[in-house]
Scaffold this motif. Structure first.
Motif, PDB file in Angstrom:
ATOM      1  N   GLN A 143       0.977  -1.320   0.128  1.00  0.00           N
ATOM      2  CA  GLN A 143      -0.149   0.160   0.067  1.00  0.00           C
ATOM      3  C   GLN A 143       1.285   1.076   0.051  1.00  0.00           C
ATOM      4  N   ILE A 170       1.910   9.329  -0.543  1.00  0.00           N
ATOM      5  CA  ILE A 170       0.164   9.768  -0.121  1.00  0.00           C
ATOM      6  C   ILE A 170       0.986  11.350  -0.696  1.00  0.00           C
ATOM      7  N   VAL A 229      -5.927   4.749  -1.609  1.00  0.00           N
ATOM      8  CA  VAL A 229      -5.729   5.027  -0.494  1.00  0.00           C
ATOM      9  C   VAL A 229      -6.980   4.759   0.527  1.00  0.00           C
TER      10      VAL A 229
END
Length: 300
Positions: free
Chosen positions: A243, A249, A292
């Motif tokens: 992830q 992010i 996400v």
């Protein structure tokens, strides 16, 4: 990521847990586990005398609706097996998200299964995953992956099977997978070339998580979407490695903000944080943030 005109449309496949469908107790616990997808295995993990009971276990599981929103994939026996037709009948009856075809060698293997499903009125959403576990599968990776773009093509994902590849080629076990890396990258390249998901192979020792963590980090760096697992103890590490990190992010949000700013609509490249980024990076950033959002919604 699956092939789609929307760059944010994809299935989350960080952790793909494979369980023998003969293990009814393990299947009953699936609802409490945090993997993204489940392979209910009818092939190598199930003894000959347990094949029929394994199919019954899948029927019960699917009828009970215990998937919890996760993808359910049934790994059938290969076309040369006496169990092949019974497995296909089960797939048509239970309609999982996908059927995992083992021992793939050429594109014809995938096309034949796709044709069978279509001729028997299987819904379009019932996809095919291909086990890339034979020398011929690696040699033919590009043509196999291309079947996902044929008319009515159902191929959605390539899954590497290193245990069979090692057996068939004589490559010795090696924690760094040194001599297997070119084959792994061949599958990634073929999958990405035709918009398919790519899943890294299992790690056999589920008691020692340090080598598993290293394989996850290596697989993520290679570009795999996730990893095939053989034990629930491996789920958390796979989810964590496959992830986006907090820095990824933050970088994605900065790119999205830059391309969403007034006056940026006509620009194909601009400066973000002192580096030049292109509109393709904007599309990648949108996909990352969508991923996400799915992860956070699932964890809520």
């Amino acid at each position: 990521m699956t092939m789609n005109s929307d760059p944010t449309a994809f299935a989350l496949r960080r952790s793909v847990l494979s369980l023998p469908a003969s293990n009814e107790r393990a299947i009953a616990k699936l609802g409490s586990l945090a993997m993204d997808a489940v392979i209910l295995d009818l092939e190598d993990a199930v003894a000959e005398e347990m094949k029929a009971a394994a199919r019954d276990n899948i029927r019960k599981f699917m009828a009970a609706g215990l998937a919890g929103g996760r993808e359910i994939i049934i790994r059938i026996n290969d076309a040369a097996s006496p169990h092949y037709q019974d497995d296909l009948a089960l797939v048509l009856e239970t309609q999982p998200n996908a059927v995992l075809l083992p021992k793939v060698r050429t594109s014809d293997d995938v096309l034949d299964l796709s044709l069978f499903l279509s001729e028997n009125d299987a819904p379009d959403m019932l996809r095919i995953w291909a086990m890339m576990e034979t020398p011929l599968a690696i040699l033919n990776a590009g043509s196999i992956a291309e079947t996902g773009r044929t008319r009515g093509g159902r191929l959605d994902c390539l899954v590497v099977g290193l245990n069979d590849l090692r057996k068939d080629t004589g490559v010795m076990p090696d924690p760094a997978r040194t001599y297997l890396v070119p084959w792994l990258m061949q599958v990634v390249l073929a999958g990405r070339g035709f918009g398919l998901s790519v899943i890294d192979s299992v790690s056999n020792d589920f008691r020692d998580l340090a080598p598993f963590e290293a394989e996850c980090a290596q697989g993520r760096a290679m570009g795999f979407d996730g990893k095939m697992l053989i034990h629930p103890a491996q789920i958390d590490a796979a989810n964590r490695h496959f992830q986006p990190s907090e820095s990824e992010i933050a970088d994605a949000r900065a790119i999205i903000d830059a391309f969403s700013a007034a006056g940026a609509a006509s620009l194909n490249a601009l400066s973000v944080g002192g580096r030049m980024v292109e509109r393709l990076h904007f599309q990648q950033a949108l996909a990352l943030i969508a991923k996400v959002d799915i992860i956070r919604a699932r964890s809520a």
